[in-house]
Design a protein around this motif. Structure first.
Motif, PDB file in Angstrom:
ATOM      1  N   HIS A  28       1.099  -0.997  -0.258  1.00 44.82           N
ATOM      2  CA  HIS A  28       0.552  -0.092  -0.170  1.00 44.82           C
ATOM      3  C   HIS A  28       0.368   1.135   0.006  1.00 44.82           C
ATOM      4  CE1 HIS A  28      -2.989   2.838   2.077  1.00 44.82           C
ATOM      5  NE2 HIS A  28      -3.303   2.058   1.084  1.00 44.82           N
ATOM      6  N   PRO A  29       0.399   1.911  -0.676  1.00 38.15           N
ATOM      7  CA  PRO A  29       0.956   3.132  -1.161  1.00 38.15           C
ATOM      8  C   PRO A  29       1.512   4.224   0.482  1.00 38.15           C
ATOM      9  CG  PRO A  29      -0.832   3.579  -2.521  1.00 38.15           C
ATOM     10  CD  PRO A  29      -0.704   2.450  -1.290  1.00 38.15           C
ATOM     11  N   CYS A  30       0.642   3.540   1.851  1.00 39.74           N
ATOM     12  CA  CYS A  30       0.814   4.497   2.920  1.00 39.74           C
ATOM     13  C   CYS A  30       2.590   3.816   3.721  1.00 39.74           C
ATOM     14  CB  CYS A  30       0.530   4.522   4.196  1.00 39.74           C
ATOM     15  SG  CYS A  30      -1.249   5.322   3.312  1.00 39.74           S
ATOM     16  N   VAL A  31       2.538   2.181   3.348  1.00 38.75           N
ATOM     17  CA  VAL A  31       3.453   1.275   4.092  1.00 38.75           C
ATOM     18  C   VAL A  31       4.852   1.256   3.308  1.00 38.75           C
ATOM     19  CG1 VAL A  31       4.275  -1.016   3.653  1.00 38.75           C
ATOM     20  CG2 VAL A  31       1.767  -0.432   4.255  1.00 38.75           C
ATOM     21  N   LYS A  32       4.427   2.339   2.162  1.00 40.12           N
ATOM     22  CA  LYS A  32       5.951   2.261   1.221  1.00 40.12           C
ATOM     23  C   LYS A  32       6.384   3.734   1.145  1.00 40.12           C
ATOM     24  CE  LYS A  32       6.682   4.456  -2.937  1.00 40.12           C
ATOM     25  NZ  LYS A  32       7.528   5.005  -2.762  1.00 40.12           N
ATOM     26  N   GLN A  33       5.863   4.350   2.272  1.00 46.50           N
ATOM     27  CA  GLN A  33       5.830   6.059   2.087  1.00 46.50           C
ATOM     28  C   GLN A  33       6.916   5.657   3.700  1.00 46.50           C
ATOM     29  OE1 GLN A  33       3.437   9.033   2.450  1.00 46.50           O
ATOM     30  NE2 GLN A  33       4.993  10.088   3.531  1.00 46.50           N
ATOM     31  N   ALA A  34       5.993   5.110   4.026  1.00 49.57           N
ATOM     32  CA  ALA A  34       6.638   5.466   5.642  1.00 49.57           C
ATOM     33  C   ALA A  34       7.392   4.040   5.380  1.00 49.57           C
ATOM     34  CB  ALA A  34       5.953   3.742   6.587  1.00 49.57           C
ATOM     35  N   LEU A  35       7.658   3.083   5.178  1.00 45.03           N
ATOM     36  CA  LEU A  35       9.380   2.357   4.359  1.00 45.03           C
ATOM     37  C   LEU A  35      10.382   2.967   4.377  1.00 45.03           C
ATOM     38  CD1 LEU A  35       7.823  -1.331   3.754  1.00 45.03           C
ATOM     39  CD2 LEU A  35       8.787  -0.352   6.145  1.00 45.03           C
ATOM     40  N   GLU A  36      10.068   4.048   3.134  1.00 44.34           N
ATOM     41  CA  GLU A  36      10.939   4.087   2.950  1.00 44.34           C
ATOM     42  C   GLU A  36      11.694   5.666   3.471  1.00 44.34           C
ATOM     43  OE1 GLU A  36       9.933   4.674  -1.723  1.00 44.34           O
ATOM     44  OE2 GLU A  36       9.078   6.124  -0.687  1.00 44.34           O
ATOM     45  N   GLU A  37      11.153   5.890   4.195  1.00 47.26           N
ATOM     46  CA  GLU A  37      11.660   7.261   5.853  1.00 47.26           C
ATOM     47  C   GLU A  37      12.115   6.374   5.940  1.00 47.26           C
ATOM     48  OE1 GLU A  37       7.368   9.076   6.080  1.00 47.26           O
ATOM     49  OE2 GLU A  37       7.859  10.919   4.064  1.00 47.26           O
ATOM     50  N   LYS A  38      11.949   5.356   6.983  1.00 50.33           N
ATOM     51  CA  LYS A  38      12.512   4.772   8.467  1.00 50.33           C
ATOM     52  C   LYS A  38      13.165   4.234   7.660  1.00 50.33           C
ATOM     53  CE  LYS A  38      11.557   1.678  11.571  1.00 50.33           C
ATOM     54  NZ  LYS A  38      10.700   0.999  12.951  1.00 50.33           N
ATOM     55  N   ILE A  39      13.325   3.097   6.853  1.00 47.86           N
ATOM     56  CA  ILE A  39      14.890   2.706   6.599  1.00 47.86           C
ATOM     57  C   ILE A  39      15.965   3.500   6.018  1.00 47.86           C
ATOM     58  CG2 ILE A  39      15.267   0.676   5.154  1.00 47.86           C
ATOM     59  CD1 ILE A  39      12.732  -0.665   5.694  1.00 47.86           C
ATOM     60  N   ARG A  40      15.698   4.140   4.925  1.00 48.91           N
ATOM     61  CA  ARG A  40      16.388   5.084   4.000  1.00 48.91           C
ATOM     62  C   ARG A  40      16.550   6.414   4.020  1.00 48.91           C
ATOM     63  NH1 ARG A  40      14.106   3.357  -1.031  1.00 48.91           N
ATOM     64  NH2 ARG A  40      15.079   5.311  -2.293  1.00 48.91           N
TER      65      ARG A  40
END
Length: 181
Positions: A28-40
């Motif tokens: 889901h786009p919200c998950v994508k955004q959260a992961l990119e912000e947290k991990i990268r």
């Protein structure tokens, strides 16, 4: 659909994100955004609008105002693909030659003015060129994004047409911008 997202391992998605891959088709786009912000430590914002609306001006001013904001111009990135000295450039030149002919080349370099005349006169040829450039451009885009941490403004007139909306986390549609604003 949400049923499709259930088939993807969260560990796989996290691994892909940490490598800088695009996971918009897997979560889901919200998950994508959260992961990119947290991990990268990256947030991708698409800045789109018609040609001449002031996308580049806005992105440049925002990037100048903060060291954590970066401007990536998709047009310049595509142009770099044409002239790439490696495998990507060789592939693009070969496909362009095969699909558009030898006449648009000057000494093995693509003459963008000649190519532009062909693609702007024919929607079919324009789509053909977009298909040739899509994967090479995505590869170059991933390389550029991997180099950055912070907010990345992806400046692209044809973000939707290139089917790149799933890459960005937010979209900013610019109707018009004056350099003094």
């Amino acid at each position: 659909s949400s049923a499709d997202f259930n088939l993807v391992s969260s560990s796989l998605v996290k691994s892909l994100v940490s490598c800088g891959d695009f996971v918009g088709g897997y979560v889901h786009p919200c998950v994508k955004q959260a992961l990119e912000e947290k991990i990268r430590g990256v947030s991708l914002i698409g800045v789109t609008g018609s040609m001449g609306a002031g996308k580049s001006t806005l992105c440049e001013k925002l990037a100048e105002s903060c060291s954590q904001i970066f401007h990536l111009d998709l047009d310049k990135l595509v142009h770099s693909v044409y002239y790439d000295d490696g495998d990507i450039g060789a592939f693009v030149r070969s496909e362009v030659r095969k699909n558009f002919g030898e006449d648009i080349f000057d000494c093995d370099k693509i003459n963008r003015k000649k190519l532009a005349k062909i693609i702007f006169d024919s929607k079919e040829k324009n789509l053909q060129l977009m298909e040739i450039l899509k994967i090479p451009t995505l590869i170059k885009l991933k390389e550029k994004i991997r180099e950055k941490k912070g907010i990345i403004l992806l400046d692209a007139a044809y973000l939707s047409e290139y089917k790149m909306l799933p890459i960005v986390n937010q979209n900013m549609i610019l109707v018009g911008c004056n350099e003094n604003e």
